[in-house]
Design a protein around this motif. Structure first.
Motif, short mmCIF file in Angstrom:
data_model
loop_
_atom_site.label_atom_id
_atom_site.label_comp_id
_atom_site.label_asym_id
_atom_site.label_seq_id
_atom_site.Cartn_x
_atom_site.Cartn_y
_atom_site.Cartn_z
N GLY B 58 0.81 -1.19 0.00
CA GLY B 58 0.00 0.00 0.00
C GLY B 58 0.85 1.25 0.00
O GLY B 58 1.95 1.27 -0.54
N GLU B 59 0.35 2.26 0.67
CA GLU B 59 1.00 3.57 0.69
C GLU B 59 2.23 3.60 1.59
O GLU B 59 3.21 4.28 1.30
N VAL B 60 2.20 2.87 2.71
CA VAL B 60 3.29 2.93 3.70
C VAL B 60 3.73 1.52 4.11
O VAL B 60 3.58 1.12 5.26
N PRO B 61 4.33 0.73 3.21
CA PRO B 61 4.64 -0.67 3.50
C PRO B 61 5.96 -0.92 4.24
O PRO B 61 6.16 -2.01 4.79
N ASP B 62 6.85 0.08 4.25
CA ASP B 62 8.20 -0.17 4.77
C ASP B 62 8.17 -0.53 6.25
O ASP B 62 7.56 0.15 7.07
N GLY B 63 8.89 -1.63 6.57
CA GLY B 63 8.97 -2.09 7.95
C GLY B 63 7.90 -3.09 8.33
O GLY B 63 7.87 -3.59 9.45
N TYR B 64 7.01 -3.38 7.39
CA TYR B 64 5.90 -4.31 7.64
C TYR B 64 5.89 -5.42 6.59
O TYR B 64 6.28 -5.21 5.45
N SER B 65 5.41 -6.58 6.99
CA SER B 65 5.18 -7.67 6.04
C SER B 65 3.87 -8.36 6.38
O SER B 65 3.39 -8.28 7.52
N VAL B 66 3.27 -8.98 5.38
CA VAL B 66 2.01 -9.69 5.56
C VAL B 66 2.07 -11.02 4.84
O VAL B 66 2.93 -11.26 3.99
N SER B 67 1.15 -11.88 5.18
CA SER B 67 0.97 -13.15 4.48
C SER B 67 -0.53 -13.44 4.43
O SER B 67 -1.30 -12.95 5.24
N ARG B 68 -0.92 -14.24 3.43
CA ARG B 68 -2.34 -14.60 3.31
C ARG B 68 -2.41 -16.07 2.89
O ARG B 68 -2.61 -16.43 1.74
N ALA B 69 -2.23 -16.91 3.88
CA ALA B 69 -2.21 -18.35 3.63
C ALA B 69 -3.59 -18.92 3.35
O ALA B 69 -3.73 -19.95 2.68
N ASN B 70 -4.62 -18.24 3.88
CA ASN B 70 -5.99 -18.70 3.65
C ASN B 70 -6.91 -17.49 3.61
O ASN B 70 -6.47 -16.34 3.81
N THR B 71 -8.19 -17.72 3.36
CA THR B 71 -9.14 -16.62 3.20
C THR B 71 -9.34 -15.84 4.48
O THR B 71 -9.52 -14.63 4.46
N ASP B 72 -9.30 -16.50 5.62
CA ASP B 72 -9.74 -15.90 6.87
C ASP B 72 -8.68 -15.07 7.58
O ASP B 72 -9.01 -14.16 8.32
N ASP B 73 -7.40 -15.38 7.42
CA ASP B 73 -6.35 -14.79 8.26
C ASP B 73 -5.42 -13.89 7.47
O ASP B 73 -5.00 -14.25 6.35
N PHE B 74 -5.05 -12.77 8.09
CA PHE B 74 -4.17 -11.81 7.41
C PHE B 74 -3.28 -11.14 8.46
O PHE B 74 -3.52 -10.01 8.87
N PRO B 75 -2.24 -11.81 8.92
CA PRO B 75 -1.39 -11.25 9.96
C PRO B 75 -0.43 -10.19 9.43
O PRO B 75 0.04 -10.29 8.29
N LEU B 76 -0.15 -9.20 10.27
CA LEU B 76 0.78 -8.12 9.94
C LEU B 76 1.97 -8.25 10.88
O LEU B 76 1.79 -8.26 12.10
N THR B 77 3.18 -8.31 10.31
CA THR B 77 4.39 -8.48 11.12
C THR B 77 5.29 -7.27 11.02
O THR B 77 5.55 -6.77 9.92
N LEU B 78 5.75 -6.82 12.19
CA LEU B 78 6.79 -5.81 12.28
C LEU B 78 8.06 -6.56 12.65
O LEU B 78 8.18 -7.10 13.75
#
Lengths: 109, 113
Positions: B58-78
């Protein structure tokens, strides 16, 4: 990118008064949504309104897409209407909604 | 009640530590989003996912990562938190991407010291 401007930035109302919040956008949009963020931080979707008029209780919204603006009307305001109102638009070629900076509404008894 | 669940609600974190904000939705929405909200800057998109298995910046992605292994879960990692990542983080979902009605979670307030 598209510019989304909301006015006024701040509004104080006496309970029972009516108000109109405005959202202007700088380009054609596919849809427009209004959200209310209450004083506890919860964000609630009020309206999905790409064009025309919708009503939900004391709230109604009108979007005139050809003139690039939307209005949110609050009638007979209550203290529970306090919070920040955001509009957000989906414009051609974008993968995300673009949010305005919001209008902070304070309804006093 | 159907909706979006975020955890934790609030967290204080030392700079340099790793942190994962969890988000789960039970509406079977295809698209999910992470926003941060800062005073005076409004809501800014960090990362998004239009469908399971895909993510985007998105607009401010630096320092963050995400994964989408399935439909329901969307974790954000610093990976290594910094004080400028102190913010309120909102997870959201939509059944039609940017074209669909957007629903938000309750938010996670993160303070990095």
């Amino acid at each position: 990118g598209i510019q989304v401007e909301q006015s006024p930035p701040d509004l104080i109302l006496q309970e029972g008064a009516n108000s109109t919040l405005r959202c202007n956008f700088s380009d054609s949009v596919n849809n427009l949504q209004w959200f209310h963020q209450n004083p506890w931080g919860q964000l609630i979707n009020l309206f999905y309104i790409p064009s025309g008029t919708k009503q939900n209780g004391r709230l109604s919204a009108t979007t005139v897409a050809t003139e690039r603006y939307s209005l949110l009307y609050i009638s007979s305001s209550q203290t529970t209407d306090s919070g920040v109102y955001f509009c957000a638009v989906d414009w051609a070629g974008s993968y995300q909604l673009t949010f305005g900076k919001g209008t902070k509404l304070s309804v006093i008894p | 009640i159907a909706g979006i669940t975020q955890a934790p609600t609030s967290q204080i974190l030392a700079a340099g530590r790793r942190m994962t904000l969890r988000c789960t939705q039970d509406m079977r929405h295809n698209a999910m989003y992470w926003y941060r909200q800062d005073l005076g800057l409004g809501l800014r998109l960090i990362h998004y996912s239009n469908t399971a298995g895909t993510t985007g910046k998105g607009e401010v992605p630096d320092g963050y990562s995400v994964s989408r292994a399935n439909t329901d879960d969307f974790p954000l990692t610093l990976a290594s938190a910094v004080p400028s990542q102190t913010s309120v983080y909102f997870c959201a979902s939509s059944d039609q991407g940017a074209a669909g009605e957007l629903f938000f979670g309750e938010g996670s307030r993160l303070t990095v010291l």
